[in-house]
Design an enzyme around this catalytic site. Structure first.
Site, PDB file in Angstrom:
ATOM      1  N   GLU A   1     -51.792 128.437 -69.259  1.00 24.44           N
ATOM      2  CA  GLU A   1     -52.224 129.225 -70.410  1.00 24.44           C
ATOM      3  C   GLU A   1     -51.016 129.924 -70.991  1.00 24.44           C
ATOM      4  O   GLU A   1     -49.923 129.884 -70.423  1.00 24.44           O
ATOM      5  CB  GLU A   1     -53.292 130.242 -70.012  1.00 24.44           C
ATOM      6  CG  GLU A   1     -52.805 131.269 -68.997  1.00 24.44           C
ATOM      7  CD  GLU A   1     -53.890 132.232 -68.539  1.00 24.44           C
ATOM      8  OE1 GLU A   1     -54.919 132.326 -69.228  1.00 24.44           O
ATOM      9  OE2 GLU A   1     -53.692 132.893 -67.505  1.00 24.44           O
TER      10      GLU A   1
ATOM     11  N   LYS B   1     -58.427 140.613 -65.746  1.00 21.97           N
ATOM     12  CA  LYS B   1     -57.630 141.065 -66.888  1.00 21.97           C
ATOM     13  C   LYS B   1     -56.942 142.385 -66.531  1.00 21.97           C
ATOM     14  O   LYS B   1     -57.300 143.470 -67.001  1.00 21.97           O
ATOM     15  CB  LYS B   1     -58.495 141.197 -68.139  1.00 21.97           C
ATOM     16  CG  LYS B   1     -57.681 141.181 -69.435  1.00 21.97           C
ATOM     17  CD  LYS B   1     -58.567 140.975 -70.636  1.00 21.97           C
ATOM     18  CE  LYS B   1     -57.796 141.015 -71.949  1.00 21.97           C
ATOM     19  NZ  LYS B   1     -56.853 139.879 -72.090  1.00 21.97           N
TER      20      LYS B   1
ATOM     21  N   LEU C   1     -57.176 133.025 -67.230  1.00 18.72           N
ATOM     22  CA  LEU C   1     -58.158 134.011 -67.650  1.00 18.72           C
ATOM     23  C   LEU C   1     -59.239 133.314 -68.471  1.00 18.72           C
ATOM     24  O   LEU C   1     -58.931 132.482 -69.331  1.00 18.72           O
ATOM     25  CB  LEU C   1     -57.487 135.090 -68.507  1.00 18.72           C
ATOM     26  CG  LEU C   1     -58.402 136.192 -69.043  1.00 18.72           C
ATOM     27  CD1 LEU C   1     -58.846 137.103 -67.904  1.00 18.72           C
ATOM     28  CD2 LEU C   1     -57.691 136.996 -70.122  1.00 18.72           C
TER      29      LEU C   1
ATOM     30  N   TYR D   1     -58.015 145.967 -68.677  1.00 17.97           N
ATOM     31  CA  TYR D   1     -58.124 146.269 -70.093  1.00 17.97           C
ATOM     32  C   TYR D   1     -58.916 145.187 -70.808  1.00 17.97           C
ATOM     33  O   TYR D   1     -59.170 144.112 -70.265  1.00 17.97           O
ATOM     34  CB  TYR D   1     -56.735 146.409 -70.720  1.00 17.97           C
ATOM     35  CG  TYR D   1     -55.990 145.092 -70.906  1.00 17.97           C
ATOM     36  CD1 TYR D   1     -55.924 144.482 -72.160  1.00 17.97           C
ATOM     37  CD2 TYR D   1     -55.362 144.466 -69.836  1.00 17.97           C
ATOM     38  CE1 TYR D   1     -55.251 143.282 -72.333  1.00 17.97           C
ATOM     39  CE2 TYR D   1     -54.687 143.275 -70.003  1.00 17.97           C
ATOM     40  CZ  TYR D   1     -54.622 142.683 -71.253  1.00 17.97           C
ATOM     41  OH  TYR D   1     -53.970 141.492 -71.426  1.00 17.97           O
TER      42      TYR D   1
END
Length: 287
Positions: free
Chosen positions: A182, A149, A207, A33
């Protein structure tokens, strides 16, 4: 106003938007996505988001559901139909609909595409930035390919819920050595006492956030230095500032980590300056 979604070739009322029970995104999280910010009637960083979509699809060996130019037109049309001037546009691609089997389906199986858009309130977002957010830290428990992702976000969901139950708004995943990776839905940053920005290198461990990437350009324009390196939870707690970045939050100051105030416990000037400058420097395409 009723919302509209795009689902596999059709624009339908959001309330009537359905996917097949054997969509592989539903059964295997076999999909990817992207989320683009829509600000002041512009799609922000669309090229970089679609470039990352291309990489994610390639890594999972999923074909594009439609031509890239057609996808851009669909995104704009969904934004137009939903009258989004400020908000976000979400797109999801899965390997498609096929009888449930762990093997890839037949090559003739068409990837599935869903695009939605919704409005957000920039005034409310500005108030959040003025107040700052709180984060908690949680042990890293995700698969190693978080650079893709993927729609497989269960560890992120559980981390975000843990944050909410602790009175915070975000959770930072932390390696066994105490190094911050993250956030559950954001990239993590700190500002050193010398005023340098620090963020973990975007290797397979995190990411490569699009907003993160654009912030390198924003920092350069503002004359700020960025150090791409890991930082510990203790360093973050002792930092001059901390903040997160994502398309859904842009730059958002962090005022507490695990209940401990960062600096004076108020949003820092560097984060707020980056947030203010971001829109003017980021790539913008008319929605």
């Amino acid at each position: 106003m009723p919302r509209t979604a795009y689902v596999n070739g059709r624009y339908v009322a959001h309330a009537d938007a359905y996917v097949h029970i054997e969509d592989r995104g539903y059964q295997f999280a076999d999909g990817v996505y992207e989320v683009c910010e829509v600000a002041r009637g512009f799609i922000v960083d669309m090229k970089r988001h679609l470039d990352r979509l291309d990489r994610s699809l390639s890594e999972l060996r999923i074909d594009w559901p439609v031509n890239r130019r057609v996808l851009e037109l669909i995104m704009r049309e969904v934004i137009r139909r939903n009258r989004v001037h400020n908000g976000m546009v979400y797109l999801q691609v899965t390997r498609g609909v096929a009888p449930r089997d762990h093997f890839f389906p037949a090559a003739s199986t068409r990837p599935a595409l869903v695009v939605t858009a919704k409005r957000t309130d920039p005034v409310a977002a500005a108030k959040k930035a003025a107040a700052g957010l709180k984060v908690i830290t949680v042990p890293e428990n995700r698969w190693e390919r978080v650079d893709i992702k993927s729609v497989g976000l269960l560890p992120n969901v559980l981390a975000r819920q843990q944050a909410r139950e602790a009175g915070a708004q975000e959770a930072w995943f932390v390696d066994v050595d105490g190094t911050v990776k993250e956030g559950a839905a954001t990239n993590a940053w700190i500002v050193t006492r010398d005023g340098n920005l620090v963020t973990r290198p975007a290797d397979h461990g995190i990411l490569r956030g699009v907003t993160r990437t654009t912030l390198f350009e924003v920092a350069e324009k503002l004359g700020l230095k960025i150090e791409e390196r890991g930082f510990s939870v203790d360093e973050a707690k002792a930092a001059r500032e901390a903040f997160i970045t994502a398309a859904t939050t842009v730059v958002m100051p962090i005022v507490a980590i695990d209940g401990q105030p960062v600096a004076n416990g108020h949003p820092g000037s560097v984060a707020l300056t980056l947030r203010e400058a971001f829109f003017d420097i980021a790539e913008k395409i008319q929605a």
